[in-house]
Enzyme design. Sequence first.
Site, PDB file in Angstrom:
ATOM      1  N   SER A 122       0.840  -1.192   0.000  1.00  0.00           N
ATOM      2  CA  SER A 122       0.000   0.000   0.000  1.00  0.00           C
ATOM      3  C   SER A 122       0.881   1.250   0.000  1.00  0.00           C
ATOM      4  CB  SER A 122      -0.972  -0.046   1.184  1.00  0.00           C
ATOM      5  OG  SER A 122      -1.898   1.007   1.121  1.00  0.00           O
ATOM      6  N   HIS A 138      -8.085  -4.670  -0.231  1.00  0.00           N
ATOM      7  CA  HIS A 138      -6.933  -3.899   0.205  1.00  0.00           C
ATOM      8  C   HIS A 138      -6.576  -4.259   1.651  1.00  0.00           C
ATOM      9  CE1 HIS A 138      -4.142  -0.544  -0.023  1.00  0.00           C
ATOM     10  NE2 HIS A 138      -4.422  -0.354   1.261  1.00  0.00           N
ATOM     11  N   ASP A 195     -10.128  -3.554  -4.664  1.00  0.00           N
ATOM     12  CA  ASP A 195      -9.282  -2.537  -4.046  1.00  0.00           C
ATOM     13  C   ASP A 195      -9.264  -1.297  -4.928  1.00  0.00           C
ATOM     14  OD1 ASP A 195      -7.249  -1.025  -2.891  1.00  0.00           O
ATOM     15  OD2 ASP A 195      -5.722  -2.568  -3.117  1.00  0.00           O
TER      16      ASP A 195
END
Length: 194
Positions: free
Chosen positions: A35, A160, A130
Amino acid sequence: HDALPIYTYAALCWTAEHIAGYGGDPERLVIMGESAGGQLAVVAAQRARDQHGPALLAQVLLYPTVDAEANTASRIDYAAGPVLGTAAARGMWAAYLGDPAQAASPLASPGRAKSLAGLPPALVLSAECDPLRDEGEDYGRALQAAGVPTQVQRLSGLVHGVYNMSAFVPRVAEFNTAIAGFLKPLLQRARAEA
């Protein structure tokens, strides 16, 4: 926002300098991020290339965010999540950047770097559900177009942040399998050349 990429790169340089003292091999360094950590890993890899820093064997990017202003279908399709929504992602970018004008800087949005050529081989893993999915996959394809050996793989049905949910989501093992499959031949080749 400049501090985090600088610290990440400094940590990479420290690791390259000291890893042998801990039994590691400075010729087989791999950077990995998830991320926002993927953004930091990408910036560190680009800085290592541009500043003749530590040679990286590879980079592993798990659903990375690489463009603060990405306008992608997944940001629309998963605007409400699950787990991460587009509004929350924008809020995180705003907090990170401080000044929205910084969004175009490659230190913030490394997908906007002038060149992606000469970067280490990459594995980009995305999660289907996501909002960051498409920007990570787009970055992987841009690496491929720049001649960087890159694998891009989407894990269907996952969300995610799932990599941190291994106690509850057994399919997280698919990430580890993909990472091991990507790194094993690179590590073996590096060992054989040493």
